[in-house]
Motif scaffolding. Sequence first.
Motif, short mmCIF file in Angstrom:
data_model
loop_
_atom_site.label_atom_id
_atom_site.label_comp_id
_atom_site.label_asym_id
_atom_site.label_seq_id
_atom_site.Cartn_x
_atom_site.Cartn_y
_atom_site.Cartn_z
N SER A 68 0.54 -1.63 -0.08
CA SER A 68 0.16 0.38 -0.17
C SER A 68 1.05 1.73 0.17
O SER A 68 0.10 2.25 -0.37
N GLN A 104 -4.41 -0.63 2.70
CA GLN A 104 -4.35 0.49 2.78
C GLN A 104 -3.04 -0.47 4.14
O GLN A 104 -4.01 -1.30 4.86
N SER A 142 0.35 4.88 4.02
CA SER A 142 0.05 4.74 3.32
C SER A 142 -1.46 5.78 3.11
O SER A 142 -1.07 7.27 2.38
N VAL A 143 -1.49 5.99 4.15
CA VAL A 143 -2.88 6.66 4.16
C VAL A 143 -2.18 7.99 4.31
O VAL A 143 -2.72 9.03 3.92
N ALA A 153 -8.90 5.39 2.14
CA ALA A 153 -8.45 6.10 3.49
C ALA A 153 -9.36 6.42 3.97
O ALA A 153 -8.94 6.26 5.48
N TRP A 191 -10.46 3.36 6.26
CA TRP A 191 -9.41 3.04 7.02
C TRP A 191 -9.56 3.65 8.52
O TRP A 191 -9.79 3.53 9.11
#
Lengths: 113, 477
Positions: free
Chosen positions: B185, B242, B246-247, B469, B472
Amino acid sequence: MGGRIRTQLLKGTTTLLVLTVLRDGELYGYEIAQRISERSSGAFAPSEGSLYPALHALEADGALQASWRDSDRGPRRRYYKITKTGLGMLEEHAQEWAAFSLGMARAVGGANL
Amino acid sequence: VIQLLLLIVGGYALLFASQKLLRRSERRLGPGPDESGSPVAPGQTGGVEISSFLDRMAAELRLPAADVAEVRAEIADHLRDSIASLEAGGFETEEAIREALGRLGPPAELGRQLRAAHQSTRRLLAGAGGGVIAAGGGFVLGDLLGVVLATTGFIALSGVVALLGAVGVHLPTIVENDGGNTMGSLIDAITLVAATTVATSYAVRTSAGLSRHTPGAVAVFWAGAGALVFGWLAIFGVRGPQSWPSVAVELGMPVVAVAAAFVPIERPMLHVGRWALSVPAVIIVVLVGVLVLGAVAVNVSSSTTSASAPAPSLSVCPQSDQSASCIQTYFQLDTVAPMAPARWLTDGSFSPAPYFSGSGSSIDDHASAGPSSVPAARALSRWTDVRFEAWHALPTDEPGPGGIDTRYSAPFMVQPAVMTGSDVRAVFHFERFRDAGSWWVVLTALGPDGHRYRLDDGSSGSGYFNGSAWDWLTAPQ
């Protein structure tokens, strides 16, 4: 009025005059103004301040193509060349002008025609 | 296959078109022609008036640099001719200069009229359309660049970690037992940031040149548009594996878009030559063709296998001993609850029949009420609170047989069982849990004695986060 046509009357004719003189070949800005004046025996002399905006607007519309080239005498100059679009525009403007001038001639000098 | 090919052809077409538009546009953004010298000799009277006239006119133009230079050079040429002609007609130099300047009218008015002539609606639309196409092509190029950069970085980092490990320095790992989620990710997110950067820069340059507006003015528009579009993409649009890193990187996309819009156009920009466009295109088409054919072959093979294969997690027990005691020994299933006494179950037991839906790690867990297809409601008439429980399990890639992770004393997710005919089922979306990892789903219920029992041995697997995102950030812990 003198030997020159009133400026107000010239408004809207700059495009037609520019396209007409460029039909005969490529010219740069100052030459265009001179050629218009010569061809009309001094009757039409477009304001130099309005000539360049008109040239640039015609170029933006695709009626003219401009390129920088060395001139026969002196420095590099920006030459304008009429395009196919410009020739079509010229024909259209010429027809409009012919209809307009004929109508004006009839209306204003009808008794003398 | 058709979608993939369309994507490749479309991406390549966008990239090709963006390069053409960008080059055409950048010709307008360069320095432009010289003024070919002043219309009057240096130090000659009138030079200051002419320079002042040209400066005041240029101040009103607000056009790209090449256009401003062209207009200045053209008007300077005109003045040179006009002054020479007037002098030839008997004017003194000073008078000639004043007359020539006067014939052009007020410089500010001339500048405004020239600006209006350049910034036509047609060019504005061309700038907007060209900017969108260039942004698309830039996104494709940035994406390719990002993949190369992120993958190279990952390989280099792995090398450094390995070297440090060899000399006894062990760094905390962030990629173990997460199914490749963190690193995969993160590579995707870095790729997206690179794509955002190139896309926004391309859009500004192309729009400015085609619309004949100054790069600064165009940058304001694209900064706003980029923040909105890439902000939406970063938060809701990009879906996939994710992780926290990565977010965090993805949420930087709108910020990067704004910054990229204001990068000075004098800075060199990434370009792709004709050969560099053509050769990789052929290679990519061939590679993708091979990959697509391979993927189709693997897909056909795996779907055939999965349809006939027994539940993999139970295969640890030998075929001769698929008894409850063997399974319990290996998989610690009594941690969930003791197996229901057979006398309380119609036809002895329930048959677990799990299958995965198509969305990554969601599972539609499903049990049948015995081989005789007795209606589930009747089979479970003596049972209450029938539910599926999801327990954390030991990762399947760790040594040992796997099974329930006995460090947990309760399930991490519970779904009430829905009975339809002989089916008892519930749907779990493990891809919406940040740390679902390996799991084991078991059907349980309260028996006639009021205690909870296991109605089947359940099914196991592993699932990692898959979503946007926003998913997440709002996911249950």
